[in-house]
Scaffold this active site. Structure first.
Site, PDB file in Angstrom:
ATOM      1  N   GLY A  21       1.131  -1.274   0.004  1.00 53.44           N
ATOM      2  CA  GLY A  21       0.021  -0.014  -0.080  1.00 53.44           C
ATOM      3  C   GLY A  21       0.761   1.102  -0.104  1.00 53.44           C
ATOM      4  O   GLY A  21       1.753   1.402  -1.015  1.00 53.44           O
ATOM      5  N   MET A  22       0.621   2.086   1.071  1.00 56.20           N
ATOM      6  CA  MET A  22       1.308   3.402   1.081  1.00 56.20           C
ATOM      7  C   MET A  22       2.875   3.332   1.868  1.00 56.20           C
ATOM      8  O   MET A  22       3.379   4.441   1.564  1.00 56.20           O
ATOM      9  CB  MET A  22       0.391   4.363   1.811  1.00 56.20           C
ATOM     10  CG  MET A  22      -0.818   4.488   1.313  1.00 56.20           C
ATOM     11  SD  MET A  22      -1.887   5.297   2.443  1.00 56.20           S
ATOM     12  CE  MET A  22      -2.304   4.287   3.664  1.00 56.20           C
ATOM     13  N   VAL A  25       7.935  -0.960   5.894  1.00 55.87           N
ATOM     14  CA  VAL A  25       8.393  -0.829   7.453  1.00 55.87           C
ATOM     15  C   VAL A  25       9.684  -1.586   7.530  1.00 55.87           C
ATOM     16  O   VAL A  25       9.979  -2.710   6.886  1.00 55.87           O
ATOM     17  CB  VAL A  25       7.478  -1.609   8.105  1.00 55.87           C
ATOM     18  CG1 VAL A  25       7.653  -1.576   9.828  1.00 55.87           C
ATOM     19  CG2 VAL A  25       5.963  -0.982   8.117  1.00 55.87           C
ATOM     20  N   ASP A 133      -9.324  -1.955  10.202  1.00 53.02           N
ATOM     21  CA  ASP A 133      -8.468  -2.780   9.319  1.00 53.02           C
ATOM     22  C   ASP A 133      -8.314  -4.092  10.064  1.00 53.02           C
ATOM     23  O   ASP A 133      -6.849  -4.349   9.975  1.00 53.02           O
ATOM     24  CB  ASP A 133      -7.234  -2.085   9.028  1.00 53.02           C
ATOM     25  CG  ASP A 133      -6.728  -2.509   7.599  1.00 53.02           C
ATOM     26  OD1 ASP A 133      -7.144  -3.035   6.919  1.00 53.02           O
ATOM     27  OD2 ASP A 133      -5.571  -2.372   7.270  1.00 53.02           O
TER      28      ASP A 133
END
Length: 302
Positions: A21-22, A25, A133
């Site tokens: 996604g955005m 990590v 989520d």
């Protein structure tokens, strides 16, 4: 932001521990303190409709043992970097890949812990936090066998004066119907996703594979308890009014899940007794009728 091999002058990047996604990590070590941290990099050029600082703005206000802590926020021209607790453990989606499906006893315990953190979020003031989520990949099982909830990228504050969500988003299969523009997401939205997550963990079948409500859960796995089936079905009703109306109600049923089976067994036993009594009564009345018929025949022939 990386100089002499160090991010922000003090973090050594060790590995990529997640992406999608955005964001990406990274696992990083603070060379001054010799401690491990997670650094979440979010691109400012993503096509997201969300405030990129929504996650740190929410997490920095929270304090719960099942949530990661925000340590720092760093920015440059291209990215935002959120430095937070590194949680050692395994995400439940990876555990599912290893095991196929997970033991109900463990799922019940984890479910209680998840309920505890959802109750905390939903009772945050001035506005409840709706997580939005819930799914196995966002639940970390620590090395101490405790649950941690991660990734608040699409969380939002519930506001009474809002009719609809400002943006419609969620993970396909786990997202509640109202996350796609039907109404404003609220505590029952998290309850829906929680139910789907329980379904995935206990059956080993992803809700993305097919409409998971086509067959009852105990048809898929007959060893699943009646209580677990009831809880999952109630969580995942299409109409929010038919779901649990609070996580407190849901937690109460999880705590007393064995009572569902006891009630069902008692009901089954009572049904069998009732059927047996009906059969005995039928035999008795048949016998009485037979004796009466014999007596009438003897009366007419003698």
């Amino acid at each position: 932001m990386v100089k002499n091999g160090l991010f922000d002058g003090k973090y050594e990047i060790l590995d990529v521990i997640g992406s999608g996604g955005m964001s990406t990590v990274y696992l990083a070590k603070n060379v001054n303190l010799d401690t491990l941290w997670a650094i979440k990099q979010i691109s400012k050029y993503s096509n997201s409709k969300f405030d990129l600082l929504v996650e740190p703005n929410i997490l920095k206000k929270l304090n719960h043992p099942a949530l990661p802590r925000i340590f720092d926020i760093v920015e440059d021209e291209e990215n935002i970097y959120i430095i937070e607790d590194y949680i050692e453990g395994i995400s439940l989606d990876k555990k599912l890949l290893r095991c196929g499906r997970l033991p109900e006893k463990d799922i019940i315990q984890w479910g209680k812990e998840i309920c505890d953190v959802l109750i905390y979020l939903h009772n945050t003031r001035p506005n409840p936090i709706i997580y939005r989520d819930m799914k196995p990949s966002n639940i970390i099982l620590t090395n101490k066998n405790r649950i941690k909830l991660i990734d608040f990228g699409i969380a939002r504050e519930y506001k009474d004066d809002s009719i609809n969500d400002t943006a419609y988003i969620g993970t396909r299969g786990y997202a509640a119907p109202e996350q796609y523009g039907r109404s404003q997401s609220d505590v029952r939205t998290d309850i829906y996703s929680f139910g789907v997550t329980l379904y995935h963990l206990i059956t080993g079948k992803s809700p993305k594979e097919a409409p998971f409500q086509e067959r009852t859960i105990r048809e898929l796995e007959e060893n699943i308890s009646i209580g677990m089936e009831y809880i999952i079905l109630k969580c995942t009703r299409f109409d929010p009014q038919q779901r649990y109306q609070s996580v407190d109600e849901l937690l109460e049923d999880l705590i007393n899940i064995d009572s569902f089976d006891l009630f069902w067994k008692k009901k089954t036993v009572n049904r069998k007794i009732a059927i047996a009594l009906m059969i005995l009564l039928l035999i008795f009345f048949s016998y009485i009728t037979y004796l009466g018929t014999i007596e009438i025949m003897e009366y007419f022939y003698n």
